[in-house]
Write a protein that holds these residues in place. Sequence first.
Motif, mmCIF file in Angstrom:
data_model
loop_
_atom_site.group_PDB
_atom_site.id
_atom_site.type_symbol
_atom_site.label_atom_id
_atom_site.label_comp_id
_atom_site.label_asym_id
_atom_site.label_seq_id
_atom_site.Cartn_x
_atom_site.Cartn_y
_atom_site.Cartn_z
ATOM 1 N N LYS A 135 -6.349 -1.656 -6.143
ATOM 2 C CA LYS A 135 -6.288 -0.276 -6.641
ATOM 3 C C LYS A 135 -7.354 -0.119 -7.714
ATOM 4 O O LYS A 135 -7.430 -0.914 -8.645
ATOM 5 C CB LYS A 135 -4.923 0.053 -7.234
ATOM 6 C CG LYS A 135 -4.844 1.497 -7.729
ATOM 7 C CD LYS A 135 -3.656 1.723 -8.630
ATOM 8 C CE LYS A 135 -3.660 3.118 -9.220
ATOM 9 N NZ LYS A 135 -4.805 3.417 -10.089
ATOM 10 N N GLU A 138 0.804 4.246 -2.693
ATOM 11 C CA GLU A 138 0.512 5.624 -2.282
ATOM 12 C C GLU A 138 1.671 6.564 -2.608
ATOM 13 O O GLU A 138 1.449 7.708 -3.005
ATOM 14 C CB GLU A 138 0.186 5.670 -0.790
ATOM 15 C CG GLU A 138 -1.160 5.067 -0.468
ATOM 16 C CD GLU A 138 -1.422 4.915 1.014
ATOM 17 O OE1 GLU A 138 -2.589 4.654 1.364
ATOM 18 O OE2 GLU A 138 -0.482 5.055 1.825
ATOM 19 N N GLU A 181 0.828 -1.211 0.000
ATOM 20 C CA GLU A 181 0.000 0.000 0.000
ATOM 21 C C GLU A 181 0.864 1.264 0.000
ATOM 22 O O GLU A 181 0.583 2.215 -0.732
ATOM 23 C CB GLU A 181 -0.924 0.015 1.221
ATOM 24 C CG GLU A 181 -2.060 -0.968 1.141
ATOM 25 C CD GLU A 181 -2.925 -0.958 2.384
ATOM 26 O OE1 GLU A 181 -4.123 -1.223 2.237
ATOM 27 O OE2 GLU A 181 -2.411 -0.698 3.500
ATOM 28 N N MET A 241 -1.831 10.140 -1.767
ATOM 29 C CA MET A 241 -2.735 9.648 -0.723
ATOM 30 C C MET A 241 -4.197 9.584 -1.166
ATOM 31 O O MET A 241 -4.995 8.924 -0.531
ATOM 32 C CB MET A 241 -2.617 10.533 0.531
ATOM 33 C CG MET A 241 -1.285 10.381 1.252
ATOM 34 S SD MET A 241 -0.997 8.690 1.841
ATOM 35 C CE MET A 241 -2.267 8.540 3.073
#
Length: 195
Positions: free
Chosen positions: A94, A64, A60, A69
């Motif tokens: 995603k 990001e 993750e 974000m």
Amino acid sequence: MTVVDDRIDMADANTQRLDEWFERLERMPVPEGFRVEIVGGNVHMTPQRSTHHKIIRRIERAVEDRFGMDVELLSDVRIDFPGPGNAFCPDVAKLRDGAEQDETGHWRYQDVEFVAEVISKGTAANDYGPKKLAYATAEVPLYLIADPYQGRCHIFTHPKDGDYTTETRVAFGQELDLTGTVLGLTLRTDTFPRD
């Protein structure tokens, strides 16, 4: 109608039945820290181990760092995929830019660009088998399996006719070159823990 269209229609038709199953499951005393998903009509409850969680966080974080974000990145959130009784809760998913929930509050599998699953002993067969085939049928362009038992990642790309045509295996410790994929990044695995 093609086979893929039939499977897509089947996924839509099963949504109401899957909603009913999840409503029942939510009334059950599921222990905290367990994830529940339905694969091929079978309910699977698995505890999240610290190894599992650490790998998910690293994936993750890399996504990001690449997209910011505000990227639509889900973890353990239900998405109904093609096939009877497929309500998956991917470890990481995603979604494409602009993805929105449908009128029932569900995310659409058609908006999924990337899925990562971290192997658990009890459900490994699902990740390598029916879930991989469902992701390919849904034409998810990139599917990553991180296997802390093997100490290896499996990268699946180029879905066609309900399966992936390309698989790349990379040992933990090496970098995953995903620059030519929808993620457009290099993922370090040197900090992925092993079981």
